[in-house]
Design a protein around this motif. Structure first.
Motif, PDB file in Angstrom:
ATOM      1  N   UNK A   6       0.809  -1.226   0.000  1.00 59.87           N
ATOM      2  CA  UNK A   6       0.000   0.000   0.000  1.00 59.87           C
ATOM      3  C   UNK A   6       0.841   1.274   0.000  1.00 59.87           C
ATOM      4  N   UNK A   7       2.108   1.174   0.369  1.00 59.19           N
ATOM      5  CA  UNK A   7       2.956   2.359   0.524  1.00 59.19           C
ATOM      6  C   UNK A   7       4.121   2.316  -0.460  1.00 59.19           C
ATOM      7  N   UNK A   8       4.328   3.432  -1.175  1.00 61.75           N
ATOM      8  CA  UNK A   8       5.417   3.507  -2.165  1.00 61.75           C
ATOM      9  C   UNK A   8       6.286   4.730  -1.862  1.00 61.75           C
ATOM     10  N   UNK A   9       7.583   4.519  -1.539  1.00 62.96           N
ATOM     11  CA  UNK A   9       8.464   5.647  -1.213  1.00 62.96           C
ATOM     12  C   UNK A   9       9.327   6.079  -2.404  1.00 62.96           C
ATOM     13  N   UNK A  10       9.709   7.341  -2.423  1.00 63.95           N
ATOM     14  CA  UNK A  10      10.676   7.874  -3.390  1.00 63.95           C
ATOM     15  C   UNK A  10      11.351   9.076  -2.751  1.00 63.95           C
ATOM     16  N   UNK A  11      12.448   9.511  -3.341  1.00 63.69           N
ATOM     17  CA  UNK A  11      13.176  10.647  -2.774  1.00 63.69           C
ATOM     18  C   UNK A  11      14.056  11.266  -3.849  1.00 63.69           C
ATOM     19  N   UNK A  41      21.100  13.706   1.160  1.00 59.83           N
ATOM     20  CA  UNK A  41      19.689  13.328   1.260  1.00 59.83           C
ATOM     21  C   UNK A  41      18.795  14.540   1.037  1.00 59.83           C
ATOM     22  N   UNK A  42      17.787  14.371   0.163  1.00 58.30           N
ATOM     23  CA  UNK A  42      16.834  15.435  -0.116  1.00 58.30           C
ATOM     24  C   UNK A  42      15.432  15.045   0.328  1.00 58.30           C
ATOM     25  N   UNK A  43      14.436  15.605  -0.324  1.00 60.64           N
ATOM     26  CA  UNK A  43      13.039  15.420   0.058  1.00 60.64           C
ATOM     27  C   UNK A  43      12.609  13.966  -0.149  1.00 60.64           C
ATOM     28  N   UNK A  44      11.915  13.426   0.843  1.00 64.31           N
ATOM     29  CA  UNK A  44      11.346  12.085   0.797  1.00 64.31           C
ATOM     30  C   UNK A  44       9.844  12.199   0.575  1.00 64.31           C
ATOM     31  N   UNK A  45       9.310  11.370  -0.313  1.00 65.55           N
ATOM     32  CA  UNK A  45       7.876  11.364  -0.585  1.00 65.55           C
ATOM     33  C   UNK A  45       7.318   9.963  -0.338  1.00 65.55           C
ATOM     34  N   UNK A  46       6.230   9.889   0.427  1.00 62.82           N
ATOM     35  CA  UNK A  46       5.586   8.614   0.716  1.00 62.82           C
ATOM     36  C   UNK A  46       4.140   8.676   0.218  1.00 62.82           C
ATOM     37  N   UNK A  47       3.804   7.789  -0.710  1.00 63.47           N
ATOM     38  CA  UNK A  47       2.430   7.716  -1.209  1.00 63.47           C
ATOM     39  C   UNK A  47       1.770   6.458  -0.668  1.00 63.47           C
ATOM     40  N   UNK A  48       0.591   6.658  -0.068  1.00 62.56           N
ATOM     41  CA  UNK A  48      -0.115   5.513   0.529  1.00 62.56           C
ATOM     42  C   UNK A  48      -1.606   5.796   0.585  1.00 62.56           C
TER      43      UNK A  48
END
Length: 221
Positions: A83-88, A138-145
């Motif tokens: 259900x959760x997909x991370x990117x950065x 390390x930059x911005x982290x995005x979590x889609x869920x």
């Protein structure tokens, strides 16, 4: 073994050692604490996570891997498997500027409600355009869920997690075929690169010893 052979071997060994020290690939990596402040659908959250970035030479570029040692956000409801997909993004500095997009696999197991979300390793490809020392931060982290998006931004101006000495694409294209330039590698394959260089030096050294020995024989014959 004659004194002449011993002298030749010692000279070649000294040269081999100096070449290895001079041509070793330049890479510096360290785990850096990043203070992520996240804007979530239910309000602000945040946590500090140690971040590790590795770079492994792959063709004309590098495969970058960004690893999180702690979760930085949570969900008020359980997140089912996948259900959760991370990117950065990884910020470039030094000889280059810009960003590298990295992404990871969806969660392999359900994440219970109100528990830190474990971020999988994020990976992407970086191809140098310029030559020199390049830093990776390390930059911005995005979590889609579950149809929502959580954005986590570093707030403590973190130091770079990785520095590589790279060769840009233009320089690589202009390099002579079969040249002896050592590939610029990340921390994971520096040992392999050094092993290759050592083998080359030792082969050259053996030829040098043979030539010196034969030359000595002709001189004394």
């Amino acid at each position: 073994m004659s004194n002449q052979k011993r002298t030749a071997l010692a000279a070649v060994s000294a040269v081999a050692g100096s070449v290895v020290l001079w041509a070793a690939p330049v890479a510096h990596a360290e785990v850096v604490d990043v203070n992520y402040q996240c804007q979530t659908p239910i309000g602000p959250k945040g946590a500090v996570s140690p971040i590790d970035i590795k770079g492994v030479k792959s063709g004309s570029g590098y495969t970058l891997t960004m690893s999180f040692q702690k979760g930085v956000s949570s969900s008020p409801v359980e997140l089912g498997k996948g259900a959760m997909k991370p990117s950065a993004v990884i910020e470039l500095g030094g000889a280059e500027s810009g960003k590298v997009q990295v992404a990871g696999a969806a969660n392999a197991a359900a994440v219970p409600a109100n528990t830190p979300i474990k971020i999988s390793d994020l990976s992407g490809t970086y191809t140098p355009k310029k030559s020199g020392k390049v830093t990776f931060t390390a930059g911005v982290l995005t979590i889609k869920a579950l149809g929502t998006t959580t954005t986590c931004t570093p707030k403590n101006d973190p130091k770079p997690s990785l520095e590589l000495d790279v060769t840009g694409a233009a320089a690589s294209q202009n390099a002579p075929a079969g040249g002896s330039e050592l590939p610029k590698t990340g921390p994971l394959d520096s040992a392999a690169a050094l092993g290759t260089l050592g083998g080359t030096v030792l082969l050259t050294g053996a030829a040098g010893v043979l030539w010196l020995t034969r030359r000595g024989q002709r001189a004394t014959g």
